[in-house]
Design a protein around this motif. Structure first.
Motif, PDB file in Angstrom:
ATOM      1  N   LYS A  53      39.901 -53.067  -0.979  1.00  0.00           N
ATOM      2  CA  LYS A  53      40.021 -53.461  -2.388  1.00  0.00           C
ATOM      3  C   LYS A  53      41.430 -53.215  -2.926  1.00  0.00           C
ATOM      4  CE  LYS A  53      36.499 -51.047  -4.097  1.00  0.00           C
ATOM      5  NZ  LYS A  53      35.708 -50.540  -2.957  1.00  0.00           N
TER       6      LYS A  53
ATOM      7  N   GLN B 238      45.103 -52.866  -7.593  1.00  0.00           N
ATOM      8  CA  GLN B 238      43.688 -53.236  -7.448  1.00  0.00           C
ATOM      9  C   GLN B 238      43.217 -53.889  -8.736  1.00  0.00           C
ATOM     10  OE1 GLN B 238      40.948 -50.223  -5.993  1.00  0.00           O
ATOM     11  NE2 GLN B 238      39.222 -51.168  -7.053  1.00  0.00           N
TER      12      GLN B 238
ATOM     13  N   ASN C 249      40.360 -54.489 -11.214  1.00  0.00           N
ATOM     14  CA  ASN C 249      39.128 -53.780 -11.574  1.00  0.00           C
ATOM     15  C   ASN C 249      38.820 -54.068 -13.028  1.00  0.00           C
ATOM     16  OD1 ASN C 249      37.035 -51.707 -10.798  1.00  0.00           O
ATOM     17  ND2 ASN C 249      37.947 -50.653 -12.540  1.00  0.00           N
TER      18      ASN C 249
ATOM     19  N   ASP D  79      42.201 -54.715 -15.289  1.00  0.00           N
ATOM     20  CA  ASP D  79      41.632 -56.041 -15.502  1.00  0.00           C
ATOM     21  C   ASP D  79      42.724 -57.112 -15.545  1.00  0.00           C
ATOM     22  OD1 ASP D  79      39.681 -57.922 -15.990  1.00  0.00           O
ATOM     23  OD2 ASP D  79      39.560 -57.504 -18.144  1.00  0.00           O
TER      24      ASP D  79
ATOM     25  N   ASP E 297      31.191 -50.156  -7.639  1.00  0.00           N
ATOM     26  CA  ASP E 297      31.598 -51.370  -8.354  1.00  0.00           C
ATOM     27  C   ASP E 297      31.571 -51.190  -9.865  1.00  0.00           C
ATOM     28  OD1 ASP E 297      28.807 -51.186  -8.378  1.00  0.00           O
ATOM     29  OD2 ASP E 297      28.573 -53.357  -8.647  1.00  0.00           O
TER      30      ASP E 297
ATOM     31  N   SER F  78      38.801 -47.815 -14.088  1.00  0.00           N
ATOM     32  CA  SER F  78      40.131 -47.816 -13.472  1.00  0.00           C
ATOM     33  C   SER F  78      40.782 -46.437 -13.501  1.00  0.00           C
ATOM     34  CB  SER F  78      41.031 -48.834 -14.179  1.00  0.00           C
ATOM     35  OG  SER F  78      40.505 -50.138 -14.063  1.00  0.00           O
TER      36      SER F  78
ATOM     37  N   ILE G 121      40.011 -44.434 -10.557  1.00  0.00           N
ATOM     38  CA  ILE G 121      40.422 -44.990  -9.261  1.00  0.00           C
ATOM     39  C   ILE G 121      41.852 -44.599  -8.914  1.00  0.00           C
ATOM     40  CG2 ILE G 121      40.891 -47.168  -8.030  1.00  0.00           C
ATOM     41  CD1 ILE G 121      38.573 -48.417  -9.609  1.00  0.00           C
TER      42      ILE G 121
END
Length: 945
Positions: free
Chosen positions: A48, A63, A65, A246, A417, A421, A424
Motif C-alpha cells: 500500500k 500512501q 488513505n 486523501d 482498511d 492516516s 499510519i
C-alpha cells in the motif's frame, strides 16, 4: 523523547549436563520450526506504500488513505538529533525545531502559525514537532480539499527542510520561549536523571546530550553554532518526507519531486556517526533521592553486549515474537503478585527493547513502589526471573500468551482498511529512522497465525539465558529519600542465586465466566430515530438498549450505560466513609473468580466492561471486538449480580493506592492542585478532598459494598448504549439474555442536587512550594448560569479565541511562556453553571506581568469582542474537528448517550456546522460580557522562599 523503562532478570547456575541436554533438544525444535516457516526470507514491504528516493538522497513514503476525508498527514523526518551536537551546540538541535516556526523562506516570523490557524490547523494540538537524541520529526496535518492548501503544506515542509532564516533577532527572541520549556521540565525527576544517566549510559555521548540542552547554552549559544548545525545535518540524504492521506499517490509524488528535488545534495557531507555505549564488568548501582520526588521506582537494565541489527528477516521477526511471548508471560506473573493482599509493588513489567542509544537494546524492567518498598520490589523481580530460570513457564501460560498476541494482530488486520492516516505515518517514520519493518497488517496477521503454533515452550524458556548476565547491568533506584544502600542491592543480586523457590503453580480456569444460564428476557418495544440512525428497544425489566450500527471500524464496538443517582443519594456520612473505597470494589473479581482468574479466562478475547459509581450516576464503560461481544454482556451481567466480596483483594487495592500516594504532595504541582481545591471547597460539606493514606485506612469496605449493591439493584433504571460494527440479531439476543434477565425494582431514581455552590467572584490564593524557580498561574471565572446551547457554543469558542491571543502575546511577543491553556464551558448538570479557565507556567519574576496581560485580554474581549480573523480561525478548527469526529464511534457513543443523560437536542449534530458558521463577533462579546465581568479566582504557585 521516548520514555525508557528497565527490566531485570537474574539467573543461577544449572548443572552442565541437564543444561546441555536441554539446549540440544530445544535447538533441534527451533531448527525444525525455522525450516517450516522459511525464516531466512526477508520481510516484505506493504504494497500500500510507495517508497522512493530522489537523486539528492531524500527518501519519501506515500500512501493514499481516505480516512479521514479531505486531509493529508505530512511529516518531515530527519535522521539527526541532539547526539550530533558539538560541545558549543548543547540544545541547538531542539532550538532548530523552534526556529522552523519562526521565520523561513516562505513564511516570515509568526506567519506560518497564523496561516495554518486560518485553515483550521491548531498550533500544538495538530501542528507540532519533536526532537530526541537521534531524530527530529515535524508534524503537519493539512486539509487537502483544494490545491492551494496542499501546495502551501508542501511549501511549509520544504522550508522546514532547510529554509529557516535563523535571523539573529528571531533567535534571541525565541531563547525566552525555549528557556520556559526548559523551566517547565525541571523538577525532581530531571534532577535525579542527571545523576543516574552517566551510569545508565556508561561511556556514551548520550549521558550529556539531553535534547533540551542546558540553561547556559540556551541563553548563550552563538548564532554561528545553530547555523552550522543546520548546514551539517539538515540535508536531503538524512531526510524523509512522509505523505499519507486523501490525495492521489501520483499527485503527492509530483509535489515531493517539485519541492524537494531541487534541494542540492551536500557536496562534502559530515559523517553521520552512530553512537553506542561501552560495556562494563561492574554492576552499576545508582540510588538517587529528591525530597520533591512524588513517586518511587526500581529500574533494572541488562544491556546487550553488541549493537542490535534491524529486523529485516523473518527469522529476526520470529525471534522478536518469542521474546514478546516471554515478556508477556512474565508480566502476567508480576501482575498476579501486584494483586496480592500485600503487593510488593504498585506495578511491574518487563520487555527486551531499545535504550536511549539508537542501536543498543537491553532487557529492562521497572517497578513502582512505596517510598520504603524499593528493596522488596527489587527482590521480588529477581526472585520471579530466577523462578523462570530454574523452572520455566507452563504450557497453559504459553497458550494464553499466544492467544493474546493473535487477537491483537487480528484486530489490527481487520481494521487495517479503516485506519486513520495519523496512525499510519508513524510506521514509515520508524522505517526510515530505525529500519523497522513495514509488512502491513495482512502479512503480520497471516504470518503470526502460521508461526505461533511452531513456537515451543522450551524455546521460550531459553530466552532468559540470552538476557541475564552478571556484568553490563545497571540498577537504578529513585524516590524521595534513600532507604536502600548499594550494598543491599548487590547482596540481593547475589542472594537470589541460592534462594529457595518453588515452581509457579498455574491453576486451571473455567472456560466461561458464567456458571449458570440466566433466564431469557424479552424485547417489549422497539423505536427508531431516523435523524441519528439509531434504534432503541425496551426490555421486559424496563432497561433500554440504544445502538447505532456504523462502518467506521470493522472490529470495534463501544459501550456505555448509566442510571441516575450515584453518590448524590448517599448521606454526607456515607459519602465520606465510602469515597475512597469505591474504586477498590471491582478488584475482588466476579462470580467467584479473582482478577487473575478473569485475566486468564479472557486471554485471546477482546472485551471489557467496568462499572463505576459517579457523583450523579452509576454505570459502565467498555468495548469489544464483535466476535467477543457476548463476553462483554456476561461481564455486565455478573457485575450486576455477582460482584465478589474479598477483604484481601480490597486490601490489595487500598495498599497500592496508599503506596502510590506516598510522597505525592511533595510535588509542587500536586500540592498546588490540592491547595486550590481545598480553598475553593472550604464550605462544601460533601467535599472529600485530596486522597491520603489516612483516608484510605478509614474507607469502609462493608458499607461501600452494600451501597454498590443498592446502586446496581435495579437494572430497569439503566440505559445501555452500543456503537460500532454490530450484528443486530446478536445484540438483541445478548440483550434479552444478559440484561433482560437482570432484576428490576421500578425505582426510577434521580440524582439529588446539593445546596453547595462553588466559589465565585474575586478571590486570591497564593501557594509556596518547591525549590525550582518556576511558578504557575491559574485564572478562573465561574458561577451559576441558565444553560443555553447557543451561548454554550459561543462560550466554548471564546475560550479558543482567547487561547489563540494568549499564545501570540504570552509566548510570541513576551517570550514568557512555553504554552498556555484556555477553556470555556457552560454546563447544564447538575445545574446550570459556567467555567472559564486560563493557566500557564512561567518564571516567578514574570507572574504579575503575564497575569495582567491575560486579564487584559479577557477585558478586551468584553469591550471589543474578537477580530474577524480570530473568529474565522476558531470556526475553521471547530468544523474540521467536527467533520473528523462524526466518523468516529466514540463521538456517536457520547452523542446518543447525552441525548438522555444531558437532555441534548438530537438535531445539534446535523446543524453543528451551520451553528458554528452563524456565530458572530457580537455573540462572542455578549457571552464575555455576561460571564467574565464578575471577578475571578486567582491561584498562584510560587517557589518557597
Amino acid at each position: 523523547m521516548k520514555k525508557i523503562v528497565f527490566i531485570l532478570f537474574f539467573a543461577i547456575f544449572i548443572t552442565a549436563c541437564d543444561s546441555q541436554k536441554k539446549v540440544v533438544e530445544t535447538n533441534s525444535t527451533v531448527e525444525k520450526a525455522v525450516n517450516e516457516t522459511k525464516v531466512s526470507e526477508k520481510i516484505p514491504i506493504d504494497n500500500k506504500v510507495k517508497i522512493g528516493k530522489l537523486p539528492n538522497g531524500l527518501t519519501y513514503y506515500i500512501q493514499n488513505n481516505g480516512k479521514p476525508a479531505n486531509k493529508v498527514e505530512l511529516r518531515l523526518a530527519i535522521n539527526a538529533g541532539s547526539i550530533l551536537e558539538d560541545d558549543d551546540q548543547l540544545g541547538v538541535a531542539h532550538f532548530m525545531e523552534h526556529m522552523n516556526f519562526n521565520g523561513t523562506k516562505n513564511f516570515k516570523k509568526n506567519e506560518l502559525v497564523d496561516y495554518l490557524q486560518s485553515i483550521g490547523v491548531k498550533f500544538g494540538a495538530d501542528l507540532n514537532a519533536y526532537t530526541s537524541f537521534d531524530q527530529t520529526v515535524y508534524i503537519l496535518p493539512i486539509p487537502s480539499d483544494d490545491d492551494e492548501k496542499l501546495e502551501k503544506g508542501f511549501d511549509i515542509l520544504e522550508d522546514w527542510a532547510g529554509g529557516a532564516l535563523l535571523e539573529e533577532k528571531d533567535i534571541d527572541e525565541e531563547r525566552g520561549v525555549v528557556l520556559e520549556e526548559y523551566r517547565s521540565r525541571r523538577g525532581a525527576d530531571s534532577r535525579m536523571m542527571e545523576q543516574y544517566l552517566p551510569k545508565m549510559m556508561y561511556g556514551s555521548k548520550y549521558a550529556d546530550r539531553l535534547p533540551i540542552g542546558t540553561e547556559e547554552s540556551i541563553r548563550n549559544f552563538s548564532y554561528e553554532s545553530i547555523r552550522r548545525f543546520q548546514e551539517d545535518w539538515y540535508r536531503p540524504d538524512l531526510m524523509a518526507v512522509i505523505a499519507v492521506g486523501d490525495v492521489d499517490v501520483a499527485k503527492l509524488e509530483a509535489k515531493i519531486i517539485a519541492h524537494f528535488g531541487k534541494i542540492p545534495a551536500s557536496e562534502n557531507p559530515r559523517e553521520r556517526e552512530v553512537f553506542s555505549m561501552k560495556n562494563h564488568k561492574e554492576t552499576f548501582v545508582a540510588i538517587e533521592a529528591d525530597k520533591e520526588a512524588p513517586f518511587s521506582q526500581v529500574q533494572l537494565m541488562y544491556k546487550d553486549y553488541t549493537d542490535s541489527e534491524p529486523t529485516k528477516t523473518v527469522a529476526k521477526y520470529r525471534k522478536n515474537v518469542v521474546e514478546s511471548l516471554f515478556a508477556q508471560m512474565l508480566n502476567n506473573r508480576l501482575d498476579e503478585l501486584r494483586n496480592a493482599e500485600n503487593p510488593p509493588f504498585i506495578y511491574g513489567f518487563s520487555y527486551h527493547g531499545g535504550t536511549y542509544a539508537k542501536n543498543r537494546d537491553a532487557y529492562q524492567s521497572v517497578a513502582g513502589t512505596s517510598s520504603d518498598g524499593q528493596l522488596k520490589a527489587l527482590k521480588t523481580l529477581l526472585a520471579e526471573s530466577e523462578r523462570v530460570k530454574r523452572f520455566g513457564f507452563k504450557k497453559g501460560e504459553l497458550e494464553r500468551a499466544k492467544k493474546s498476541v493473535l487477537a491483537r494482530v487480528e484486530k489490527s488486520f481487520k481494521d487495517s482498511d479503516k485506519k486513520e492516516s495519523g496512525r499510519i505515518v508513524g510506521a514509515y517514520i520508524n522505517n526510515f529512522l530505525q529500519e523497522s519493518p513495514i509488512p502491513g497488517e495482512e502479512w503480520t496477521f497471516n504470518f503470526n497465525k502460521e508461526m505461533l503454533p511452531t513456537i515451543t515452550l522450551d524455546e521460550v524458556n531459553m530466552v532468559i539465558n540470552d538476557f541475564i548476565h552478571d556484568d553490563n547491568r545497571v540498577v537504578i533506584i529513585t524516590g524521595p529519600e534513600k532507604n536502600v544502600t548499594e550494598q543491599e542491592v548487590l547482596d540481593a543480586l547475589k542472594a537470589v542465586k541460592v534462594m529457595e523457590l518453588k515452581p509457579y503453580e498455574d491453576t486451571e480456569v473455567a472456560a466461561s465466566l458464567m456458571t449458570s444460564e440466566p433466564t431469557m428476557g424479552k424485547i417489549v418495544a422497539m423505536t427508531e430515530n431516523k435523524e441519528l440512525d439509531t434504534k432503541t428497544f425496551t426490555l421486559n425489566n424496563g432497561a433500554t438498549v440504544t445502538y447505532k450500527k456504523t462502518d467506521f471500524k470493522n472490529d470495534e464496538i463501544l459501550f456505555t450505560a448509566f442510571s441516575f443517582g450515584g453518590t448524590s443519594l448517599y448521606s454526607d456520612e456515607e459519602l465520606m466513609a465510602t469515597s475512597f473505597a469505591n474504586g477498590a470494589l471491582t478488584e475482588a473479581g466476579i462470580n467467584g473468580y479473582s482478577i487473575s482468574d478473569m485475566t486468564k479466562m479472557m486471554s485471546g478475547k477482546i472485551a471489557s466492561a467496568r462499572p463505576y459509581i459517579g457523583s450523579l450516576s452509576e454505570g459502565f464503560n467498555g468495548s469489544a471486538s464483535p466476535k467477543d461481544l457476548e463476553e462483554l454482556f456476561q461481564l455486565v451481567h455478573l457485575y450486576f449480580t455477582s460482584l465478589n466480596k474479598d477483604e484481601k483483594a480490597f486490601n490489595s487495592s487500598i495498599n497500592k493506592d496508599k503506596s502510590f500516594l506516598g510522597n505525592l504532595l511533595a510535588s509542587p504541582s500536586f500540592y498546588f492542585q490540592k491547595e486550590i481545591s481545598d480553598f475553593m471547597n472550604a464550605d462544601n460539606p460533601r467535599y472529600t478532598g485530596f486522597p491520603s493514606p489516612e483516608k484510605y485506612d478509614a474507607a469502609d469496605y462493608d458499607l461501600a459494598y452494600k451501597k454498590y449493591q443498592e446502586r446496581f439493584a435495579d437494572a430497569g433504571d439503566f440505559k445501555f448504549y452500543f456503537v460500532g460494527n454490530i450484528d443486530e440479531r446478536k445484540l438483541a439476543e445478548f440483550s434479552m439474555k444478559y440484561i433482560g434477565s437482570l432484576p428490576s425494582t421500578n425505582s426510577k431514581e434521580m440524582y439529588k442536587i446539593d445546596d453547595f455552590r462553588p466559589m465565585k467572584g474575586s478571590h486570591t490564593k497564593i501557594v509556596k512550594k518547591g525549590k525550582d524557580p518556576k511558578s504557575t498561574v491559574r485564572i478562573m471565572y465561574q458561577g451559576e448560569a441558565e444553560y443555553d446551547k447557543e451561548e454554550a457554543l459561543a462560550f466554548e469558542s471564546l475560550g479558543e479565541i482567547v487561547g489563540i491571543k494568549l499564545t501570540e502575546k504570552l509566548r510570541e511577543q513576551e517570550g514568557g511562556v512555553y504554552s498556555s491553556r484556555t477553556s470555556g464551558r457552560i454546563s447544564k448538570m447538575p445545574y446550570g453553571s459556567y467555567n472559564f479557565s486560563i493557566s500557564f507556567p512561567c518564571a516567578p519574576e514574570n507572574v504579575d506581568k503575564l497575569k495582567d496581560i491575560a486579564i487584559a485580554e479577557v477585558a478586551d474581549m468584553v469591550k471589543n469582542g474578537p477580530s474577524d480573523e480570530d473568529l474565522m480561525k476558531t470556526k475553521k478548527a471547530q468544523i474540521l474537528d467536527h467533520n473528523e469526529n462524526i466518523k468516529r464511534n466514540r463521538y456517536w457513543l457520547n452523542t446518543i448517550k447525552n441525548i438522555d443523560y444531558m437532555k441534548d437536542d438530537a438535531s445539534e449534530t446535523a446543524s453543528f456546522e451551520e451553528r458554528v458558521n452563524s456565530l458572530t463577533k457580537k455573540d462572542i462579546q455578549m457571552v464575555a460580557k455576561k460571564y467574565l465581568t464578575d471577578g475571578f479566582i486567582l491561584g498562584i504557585l510560587n517557589p518557597e522562599d
